[in-house]
Design a protein around this motif. Structure first.
Motif, PDB file in Angstrom:
ATOM      1  N   SER A 159      24.978  63.185  -0.777  1.00 23.46           N
ATOM      2  CA  SER A 159      25.671  61.908  -0.639  1.00 23.46           C
ATOM      3  C   SER A 159      26.353  61.546  -1.880  1.00 23.46           C
ATOM      4  O   SER A 159      25.826  60.875  -2.697  1.00 23.46           O
ATOM      5  CB  SER A 159      24.523  60.835  -0.237  1.00 23.46           C
ATOM      6  N   LYS A 189      36.195  58.218  -5.380  1.00 24.20           N
ATOM      7  CA  LYS A 189      36.963  56.891  -5.745  1.00 24.20           C
ATOM      8  C   LYS A 189      37.926  57.321  -6.680  1.00 24.20           C
ATOM      9  O   LYS A 189      38.421  58.256  -7.183  1.00 24.20           O
ATOM     10  CB  LYS A 189      36.009  56.147  -6.936  1.00 24.20           C
ATOM     11  N   GLU A 236      27.697  59.980  -7.217  1.00 25.40           N
ATOM     12  CA  GLU A 236      26.757  60.020  -6.214  1.00 25.40           C
ATOM     13  C   GLU A 236      26.387  58.716  -5.604  1.00 25.40           C
ATOM     14  O   GLU A 236      26.520  57.692  -6.213  1.00 25.40           O
ATOM     15  CB  GLU A 236      25.227  60.497  -7.037  1.00 25.40           C
ATOM     16  N   ASN A 237      26.084  58.811  -4.131  1.00 24.77           N
ATOM     17  CA  ASN A 237      26.121  57.489  -3.341  1.00 24.77           C
ATOM     18  C   ASN A 237      24.884  57.240  -3.537  1.00 24.77           C
ATOM     19  O   ASN A 237      23.893  57.773  -2.867  1.00 24.77           O
ATOM     20  CB  ASN A 237      26.436  57.959  -1.931  1.00 24.77           C
ATOM     21  N   LYS A 238      24.235  56.019  -4.022  1.00 27.39           N
ATOM     22  CA  LYS A 238      22.792  55.648  -4.085  1.00 27.39           C
ATOM     23  C   LYS A 238      22.581  54.615  -3.191  1.00 27.39           C
ATOM     24  O   LYS A 238      21.507  53.875  -3.268  1.00 27.39           O
ATOM     25  CB  LYS A 238      22.672  55.187  -5.736  1.00 27.39           C
ATOM     26  N   ARG A 239      23.593  54.090  -2.440  1.00 22.72           N
ATOM     27  CA  ARG A 239      23.241  53.149  -1.455  1.00 22.72           C
ATOM     28  C   ARG A 239      22.186  53.302  -0.196  1.00 22.72           C
ATOM     29  O   ARG A 239      22.281  54.707  -0.006  1.00 22.72           O
ATOM     30  CB  ARG A 239      24.391  52.530  -0.996  1.00 22.72           C
ATOM     31  N   GLU A 240      21.671  52.374   0.328  1.00 25.14           N
ATOM     32  CA  GLU A 240      20.739  52.811   1.217  1.00 25.14           C
ATOM     33  C   GLU A 240      21.599  52.852   2.428  1.00 25.14           C
ATOM     34  O   GLU A 240      22.397  52.232   2.778  1.00 25.14           O
ATOM     35  CB  GLU A 240      19.715  51.633   1.513  1.00 25.14           C
ATOM     36  N   PRO A 241      21.112  54.006   3.338  1.00 26.22           N
ATOM     37  CA  PRO A 241      22.065  54.150   4.521  1.00 26.22           C
ATOM     38  C   PRO A 241      21.874  52.867   5.600  1.00 26.22           C
ATOM     39  O   PRO A 241      20.802  52.216   5.540  1.00 26.22           O
ATOM     40  CB  PRO A 241      21.608  55.391   5.298  1.00 26.22           C
ATOM     41  N   PRO A 242      22.685  52.508   6.410  1.00 27.58           N
ATOM     42  CA  PRO A 242      22.562  51.473   7.361  1.00 27.58           C
ATOM     43  C   PRO A 242      21.477  51.716   8.254  1.00 27.58           C
ATOM     44  O   PRO A 242      21.281  52.915   8.770  1.00 27.58           O
ATOM     45  CB  PRO A 242      23.694  51.317   7.954  1.00 27.58           C
ATOM     46  N   GLU A 272      30.572  59.616  -3.113  1.00 30.95           N
ATOM     47  CA  GLU A 272      31.480  58.954  -2.900  1.00 30.95           C
ATOM     48  C   GLU A 272      32.705  59.445  -3.566  1.00 30.95           C
ATOM     49  O   GLU A 272      32.779  59.970  -4.713  1.00 30.95           O
ATOM     50  CB  GLU A 272      31.234  57.556  -3.465  1.00 30.95           C
TER      51      GLU A 272
END
Length: 131
Positions: free
Chosen positions: A68, A72, A124-130, A70
């Motif tokens: 996962s 930018k 790295e995408n460290k956000r929680e998935p929806p 991103e």
């Protein structure tokens, strides 16, 4: 060698370098990528921006070792013209940073000069998935 492996149809082989960079050496032709017919003008195609994004995403996943990520601050630069019957050899370069990496996509012209087609940052995408 163990440090070089085929990783993606557009990227080709991956090579980890001693200077905190990772190189990808691809090769493709107009006929090998059927979707290029949608971008045809006379006897060549203009490589689509979505192809550069795919190359950067795939390079980032392989280079950073995480699924996962991103993109930018992506900058599209010189268009890539893909003539019918000519092999294109894109070079993707990742420069590792503390935050992730900087990515660049190049090709080498017939006269030996390099054209920069796309650049951007990958983290790295460290956000929680929806939910």
């Amino acid at each position: 060698s163990k440090s070089q492996a085929f990783v993606h149809p557009l990227l080709g082989d991956m090579q980890r370098n001693p200077n905190q960079t990772i190189s990808f050496y691809g090769r493709f032709t107009y006929n090998a990528l059927p979707y290029l017919k949608d971008y045809r003008i006379d006897d060549y195609a203009i490589y689509p921006a979505s192809g550069f994004l795919e190359m950067m995403l795939a390079a980032g996943r392989h280079g950073l070792g995480c699924g996962s990520i991103e993109l930018k601050d992506v900058r599209l630069e010189t268009p890539l013209y893909v003539p019918a019957g000519k092999t294109i050899a894109p070079h993707a370069l990742l420069s590792l940073t503390a935050a992730g990496c900087e990515a660049a996509i190049y090709t080498q012209a017939d006269d030996g000069s390099w054209d920069s087609h796309a650049q951007g940052s990958i983290v790295e995408n460290k956000r929680e998935p929806p939910l």
